[in-house]
Scaffold this motif. Structure first.
Motif, PDB file in Angstrom:
ATOM      1  N   ALA A   1      -2.292 -46.866 -12.185  1.00  0.00           N
ATOM      2  CA  ALA A   1      -2.349 -45.409 -12.243  1.00  0.00           C
ATOM      3  C   ALA A   1      -2.109 -44.908 -13.661  1.00  0.00           C
ATOM      4  O   ALA A   1      -2.576 -43.837 -14.035  1.00  0.00           O
ATOM      5  CB  ALA A   1      -1.320 -44.796 -11.287  1.00  0.00           C
ATOM      6  N   SER A   2      -1.401 -45.720 -14.475  1.00  0.00           N
ATOM      7  CA  SER A   2      -1.114 -45.322 -15.857  1.00  0.00           C
ATOM      8  C   SER A   2      -0.796 -46.557 -16.692  1.00  0.00           C
ATOM      9  O   SER A   2      -0.464 -47.621 -16.157  1.00  0.00           O
ATOM     10  CB  SER A   2       0.092 -44.379 -15.898  1.00  0.00           C
ATOM     11  N   ARG A   3      -0.877 -46.410 -17.991  1.00  0.00           N
ATOM     12  CA  ARG A   3      -0.488 -47.482 -18.907  1.00  0.00           C
ATOM     13  C   ARG A   3       0.995 -47.815 -18.735  1.00  0.00           C
ATOM     14  O   ARG A   3       1.402 -48.962 -18.810  1.00  0.00           O
ATOM     15  CB  ARG A   3      -0.788 -47.088 -20.358  1.00  0.00           C
ATOM     16  N   ALA A   4       1.803 -46.781 -18.462  1.00  0.00           N
ATOM     17  CA  ALA A   4       3.235 -47.007 -18.249  1.00  0.00           C
ATOM     18  C   ALA A   4       3.463 -47.930 -17.058  1.00  0.00           C
ATOM     19  O   ALA A   4       4.390 -48.751 -17.065  1.00  0.00           O
ATOM     20  CB  ALA A   4       3.954 -45.680 -18.047  1.00  0.00           C
ATOM     21  N   GLY A   5       2.636 -47.823 -16.030  1.00  0.00           N
ATOM     22  CA  GLY A   5       2.748 -48.714 -14.875  1.00  0.00           C
ATOM     23  C   GLY A   5       2.482 -50.154 -15.256  1.00  0.00           C
ATOM     24  O   GLY A   5       3.200 -51.065 -14.824  1.00  0.00           O
TER      25      GLY A   5
ATOM     26  N   GLY B   1      -6.083 -41.168 -17.446  1.00  0.00           N
ATOM     27  CA  GLY B   1      -4.746 -41.745 -17.362  1.00  0.00           C
ATOM     28  C   GLY B   1      -4.695 -43.112 -16.712  1.00  0.00           C
ATOM     29  O   GLY B   1      -3.741 -43.852 -16.899  1.00  0.00           O
ATOM     30  N   GLU B   2      -5.721 -43.457 -15.907  1.00  0.00           N
ATOM     31  CA  GLU B   2      -5.737 -44.773 -15.269  1.00  0.00           C
ATOM     32  C   GLU B   2      -6.052 -45.860 -16.292  1.00  0.00           C
ATOM     33  O   GLU B   2      -6.648 -45.603 -17.342  1.00  0.00           O
ATOM     34  CB  GLU B   2      -6.810 -44.836 -14.173  1.00  0.00           C
ATOM     35  N   LEU B   3      -5.674 -47.060 -15.948  1.00  0.00           N
ATOM     36  CA  LEU B   3      -5.925 -48.221 -16.786  1.00  0.00           C
ATOM     37  C   LEU B   3      -6.615 -49.267 -15.935  1.00  0.00           C
ATOM     38  O   LEU B   3      -6.112 -49.649 -14.871  1.00  0.00           O
ATOM     39  CB  LEU B   3      -4.599 -48.749 -17.328  1.00  0.00           C
ATOM     40  N   LEU B   4      -7.783 -49.722 -16.357  1.00  0.00           N
ATOM     41  CA  LEU B   4      -8.544 -50.739 -15.642  1.00  0.00           C
ATOM     42  C   LEU B   4      -8.545 -52.000 -16.486  1.00  0.00           C
ATOM     43  O   LEU B   4      -8.876 -51.967 -17.680  1.00  0.00           O
ATOM     44  CB  LEU B   4      -9.974 -50.248 -15.393  1.00  0.00           C
ATOM     45  N   LEU B   5      -8.157 -53.115 -15.868  1.00  0.00           N
ATOM     46  CA  LEU B   5      -8.012 -54.375 -16.583  1.00  0.00           C
ATOM     47  C   LEU B   5      -8.770 -55.494 -15.881  1.00  0.00           C
ATOM     48  O   LEU B   5      -8.888 -55.505 -14.656  1.00  0.00           O
ATOM     49  CB  LEU B   5      -6.532 -54.786 -16.651  1.00  0.00           C
ATOM     50  N   VAL B   6      -9.234 -56.434 -16.684  1.00  0.00           N
ATOM     51  CA  VAL B   6      -9.738 -57.708 -16.179  1.00  0.00           C
ATOM     52  C   VAL B   6      -8.834 -58.776 -16.759  1.00  0.00           C
ATOM     53  O   VAL B   6      -8.590 -58.808 -17.969  1.00  0.00           O
ATOM     54  CB  VAL B   6     -11.203 -57.950 -16.601  1.00  0.00           C
TER      55      VAL B   6
ATOM     56  N   TYR C   1       3.657 -57.908  -6.746  1.00  0.00           N
ATOM     57  CA  TYR C   1       4.504 -56.937  -7.441  1.00  0.00           C
ATOM     58  C   TYR C   1       3.726 -55.730  -7.957  1.00  0.00           C
ATOM     59  O   TYR C   1       4.328 -54.739  -8.376  1.00  0.00           O
ATOM     60  CB  TYR C   1       5.227 -57.581  -8.626  1.00  0.00           C
ATOM     61  N   LEU C   2       2.417 -55.788  -7.967  1.00  0.00           N
ATOM     62  CA  LEU C   2       1.609 -54.702  -8.530  1.00  0.00           C
ATOM     63  C   LEU C   2       1.925 -53.327  -7.927  1.00  0.00           C
ATOM     64  O   LEU C   2       2.095 -52.356  -8.681  1.00  0.00           O
ATOM     65  CB  LEU C   2       0.120 -55.005  -8.369  1.00  0.00           C
ATOM     66  N   PRO C   3       2.004 -53.188  -6.599  1.00  0.00           N
ATOM     67  CA  PRO C   3       2.236 -51.854  -6.032  1.00  0.00           C
ATOM     68  C   PRO C   3       3.539 -51.201  -6.498  1.00  0.00           C
ATOM     69  O   PRO C   3       3.614 -49.967  -6.565  1.00  0.00           O
ATOM     70  CB  PRO C   3       2.267 -52.110  -4.518  1.00  0.00           C
ATOM     71  N   ARG C   4       4.530 -51.991  -6.860  1.00  0.00           N
ATOM     72  CA  ARG C   4       5.789 -51.436  -7.377  1.00  0.00           C
ATOM     73  C   ARG C   4       5.558 -50.564  -8.605  1.00  0.00           C
ATOM     74  O   ARG C   4       6.380 -49.723  -8.945  1.00  0.00           O
ATOM     75  CB  ARG C   4       6.738 -52.546  -7.839  1.00  0.00           C
ATOM     76  N   HIS C   5       4.456 -50.835  -9.297  1.00  0.00           N
ATOM     77  CA  HIS C   5       4.208 -50.220 -10.600  1.00  0.00           C
ATOM     78  C   HIS C   5       2.922 -49.390 -10.616  1.00  0.00           C
ATOM     79  O   HIS C   5       2.380 -49.104 -11.685  1.00  0.00           O
ATOM     80  CB  HIS C   5       4.156 -51.311 -11.670  1.00  0.00           C
ATOM     81  N   GLY C   6       2.440 -49.034  -9.439  1.00  0.00           N
ATOM     82  CA  GLY C   6       1.218 -48.235  -9.368  1.00  0.00           C
ATOM     83  C   GLY C   6      -0.031 -49.041  -9.623  1.00  0.00           C
ATOM     84  O   GLY C   6      -1.069 -48.492  -9.973  1.00  0.00           O
ATOM     85  N   GLY C   7       0.060 -50.363  -9.430  1.00  0.00           N
ATOM     86  CA  GLY C   7      -1.082 -51.242  -9.656  1.00  0.00           C
ATOM     87  C   GLY C   7      -1.746 -51.649  -8.353  1.00  0.00           C
ATOM     88  O   GLY C   7      -1.096 -51.749  -7.311  1.00  0.00           O
TER      89      GLY C   7
ATOM     90  N   ASP D   1       8.746 -56.283 -15.478  1.00  0.00           N
ATOM     91  CA  ASP D   1       9.441 -56.415 -14.190  1.00  0.00           C
ATOM     92  C   ASP D   1      10.338 -57.653 -14.206  1.00  0.00           C
ATOM     93  O   ASP D   1       9.863 -58.770 -14.437  1.00  0.00           O
ATOM     94  CB  ASP D   1       8.402 -56.535 -13.066  1.00  0.00           C
ATOM     95  N   PRO D   2      11.640 -57.496 -13.985  1.00  0.00           N
ATOM     96  CA  PRO D   2      12.566 -58.635 -14.040  1.00  0.00           C
ATOM     97  C   PRO D   2      12.227 -59.725 -13.029  1.00  0.00           C
ATOM     98  O   PRO D   2      12.396 -60.914 -13.334  1.00  0.00           O
ATOM     99  CB  PRO D   2      13.937 -58.031 -13.739  1.00  0.00           C
ATOM    100  N   ASP D   3      11.733 -59.354 -11.853  1.00  0.00           N
ATOM    101  CA  ASP D   3      11.351 -60.370 -10.864  1.00  0.00           C
ATOM    102  C   ASP D   3      10.156 -61.181 -11.357  1.00  0.00           C
ATOM    103  O   ASP D   3      10.094 -62.401 -11.163  1.00  0.00           O
ATOM    104  CB  ASP D   3      11.031 -59.722  -9.517  1.00  0.00           C
ATOM    105  N   ARG D   4       9.198 -60.511 -11.991  1.00  0.00           N
ATOM    106  CA  ARG D   4       8.018 -61.214 -12.532  1.00  0.00           C
ATOM    107  C   ARG D   4       8.455 -62.159 -13.641  1.00  0.00           C
ATOM    108  O   ARG D   4       8.025 -63.312 -13.695  1.00  0.00           O
ATOM    109  CB  ARG D   4       6.982 -60.213 -13.056  1.00  0.00           C
ATOM    110  N   LEU D   5       9.332 -61.699 -14.518  1.00  0.00           N
ATOM    111  CA  LEU D   5       9.792 -62.529 -15.629  1.00  0.00           C
ATOM    112  C   LEU D   5      10.594 -63.735 -15.132  1.00  0.00           C
ATOM    113  O   LEU D   5      10.436 -64.853 -15.646  1.00  0.00           O
ATOM    114  CB  LEU D   5      10.614 -61.685 -16.598  1.00  0.00           C
ATOM    115  N   THR D   6      11.418 -63.528 -14.122  1.00  0.00           N
ATOM    116  CA  THR D   6      12.194 -64.629 -13.543  1.00  0.00           C
ATOM    117  C   THR D   6      11.271 -65.650 -12.899  1.00  0.00           C
ATOM    118  O   THR D   6      11.439 -66.864 -13.086  1.00  0.00           O
ATOM    119  CB  THR D   6      13.206 -64.092 -12.513  1.00  0.00           C
ATOM    120  N   LEU D   7      10.296 -65.174 -12.160  1.00  0.00           N
ATOM    121  CA  LEU D   7       9.345 -66.077 -11.510  1.00  0.00           C
ATOM    122  C   LEU D   7       8.600 -66.903 -12.548  1.00  0.00           C
ATOM    123  O   LEU D   7       8.444 -68.116 -12.399  1.00  0.00           O
ATOM    124  CB  LEU D   7       8.369 -65.278 -10.646  1.00  0.00           C
TER     125      LEU D   7
END
Length: 96
Positions: A60-64, A5-10, A33-39, A71-77
């Motif tokens: 923790a998941s692809r949904a995260g 279920g986890e997702l690992l990215l580079v 902002y990552l921790p907000r989404h399980g990152g 994330d609206p804050d990420r998009l605004t930034l």
């Protein structure tokens, strides 16, 4: 090791030409902002000349990951940074 279920990215992050410092500040802010989404940012590296960063990020998941991207804050930034926003290539990887 990645668990089910986890997702690992580079992420290969290229700073916009002439905007390296602004791009690095943007990355500082958005990675918070990552921790907000399980990152979790597992590793952050920068090339010796500065315009490229490499991030190893685990969710923790692809949904995260998907909620992080929306994330609206990420998009605004990103909108506020404008032309100084980095270009990012995200690669899904797995532990060997």
């Amino acid at each position: 090791m990645t668990t089910p279920g986890e997702l690992l990215l580079v992420a290969l992050v290229e700073m916009a030409e002439g905007h390296t410092e602004a791009g690095q500040r943007y990355e500082d802010d958005v990675l918070a902002y990552l921790p907000r989404h399980g990152g979790v940012l597992e590793r952050r590296m920068r090339t010796t000349d500065g315009p490229t960063e490499i991030h190893v990020i685990r969710f923790a998941s692809r949904a995260g990951y998907e909620s992080f991207m929306a994330d609206p804050d990420r998009l605004t930034l990103r909108e506020q940074v404008g032309a100084a926003a980095p270009t990012t290539r995200v690669i899904e990887v797995r532990d060997l």
